[in-house]
Design an enzyme around this catalytic site. Sequence first.
Site, short mmCIF file in Angstrom:
data_model
loop_
_atom_site.label_atom_id
_atom_site.label_comp_id
_atom_site.label_asym_id
_atom_site.label_seq_id
_atom_site.Cartn_x
_atom_site.Cartn_y
_atom_site.Cartn_z
N ARG A 130 0.84 -1.21 0.00
CA ARG A 130 0.00 0.00 0.00
C ARG A 130 0.87 1.25 0.00
NH1 ARG A 130 -4.64 0.25 4.42
NH2 ARG A 130 -2.88 0.59 5.81
N LYS A 227 -3.09 6.40 1.71
CA LYS A 227 -2.87 6.69 3.13
C LYS A 227 -1.87 7.84 3.26
CE LYS A 227 -3.16 4.09 7.39
NZ LYS A 227 -4.47 4.61 7.75
N GLU A 263 -16.52 6.36 4.73
CA GLU A 263 -15.80 5.75 5.85
C GLU A 263 -15.80 6.69 7.03
OE1 GLU A 263 -11.84 5.69 3.49
OE2 GLU A 263 -11.21 5.87 5.56
C1 COI Z 1 -4.66 2.92 11.66
O1 COI Z 1 -5.66 2.24 11.93
O2 COI Z 1 -3.51 2.46 11.68
C2 COI Z 1 -4.86 4.28 11.22
O3 COI Z 1 -4.34 4.66 10.24
C3 COI Z 1 -5.65 5.16 12.05
C4 COI Z 1 -4.84 6.24 12.63
C5 COI Z 1 -5.27 7.57 12.10
C6 COI Z 1 -4.90 6.20 14.11
#
Ligand code: COI
Length: 380
Positions: A130, A227, A263
């Site tokens: 990813r 992400k 989401e």
């Molecule tokens: C994760 O679940 O690893 C995330 O990316 C959430 C994060 C913003 C705490």
Amino acid sequence: MIKRTASFRGLLLRVASSSFPSKSGVRRGCASQASAVQRMIEPSPYSEDEYADVDWDNLGFGLRPTDYMYINKCEDAEFGQGQLSPFGNLKLSPSAGVLNYGQGLFEGTKGYRKENGHILLFRPEQNALRMKIGAERMCMQSPSIDQFVDALKQTTLANRRWVPPPGKGSLYLRPLLIGTGPVLGLAPASEYTFLIYASLLEGTAPLNLYVEEDFDRASRRGTGGVKTISNYAPVLKAQTRAKSRGYSDVLYLDSATKKNLEEVSSCNIFIAKGKAISTPATNGTILAGITRRSVIELACDHGYQVDERVIQVDELVDADEVFCTGTAVGVAPVGSITYQGKRMEYKTGSGTICEELNATLIGIQRGIIEDKKGWVIEID
Ligand code: COI
């Protein structure tokens, strides 16, 4: 207090001797990595405990820095040999691409301690993949899959005294890829830094969500499916407002029609009715969560009918259950959702699909349930 079963010297030897074969079978950087770690570890002030001095029953999700982080820089075309160093601040140019234009990606994954003390990682190559895909979208150089996974293993082992005892939570690992080269005109940075740090993490309570209509999380053909760090600061306004009104987080609708579920600020959403489970299809605006994908597969194995599709917000009225998935939240029950002033409540707790899937996923992640899918790797 946890029983002390191994000495700090044992830890040092284990960390210093850790090296990992790449997929091609080549063992990378064993000697230089080991001696670099040894140099850093020897003067360490840390105790000889097998476990860090932590209240393992009250972990939370605040930052709880651990001993070591991993850093690797890419100054030319490729990442070279990274190294572990004590957790600490970074030195950055004020004109680093990440600071000025948000050129950055992050990942999240977890390390678990098995009943027999061995340490497990869950699908780390998926995070690596990813990050690679995200880096392409954000015009960044990225580490190879092998480099990423090797780095995760090194970081986890160097921080192994922070991996909670079996059943007490997990070590959250946070890989970051950031543009550290200086830029002023809008352009990709000339240098990238890949780093991983670690913190403790425990599970979450049921969520009470608020459907957000004033703000969008992502737009079509944007970066919602990536992400990137730049997707997360923009949700803080709505999240802060929702929290001040007593909700735990925000559920977003699609920006084009405002009719369909997307989401939650930082996790995916599922709805369940009878034996049917649905989750919004990933179409570029929704993050393709690794927990999401794993839960879909487990739910199919458990005989549920799982659909990735467009889910209208109106369907929330009829759902029996709603739950969220993500690395940080795991598989988290949603107790209620409030939409246009109407509060809808859902089943949580024992006998729910959420609980069943969560137990299976956690069982695999902790090595209690046999991993027939090759998701878990033991790293020590
Ligand atoms: C994760 O679940 O690893 C995330 O990316 C959430 C994060 C913003 C705490």
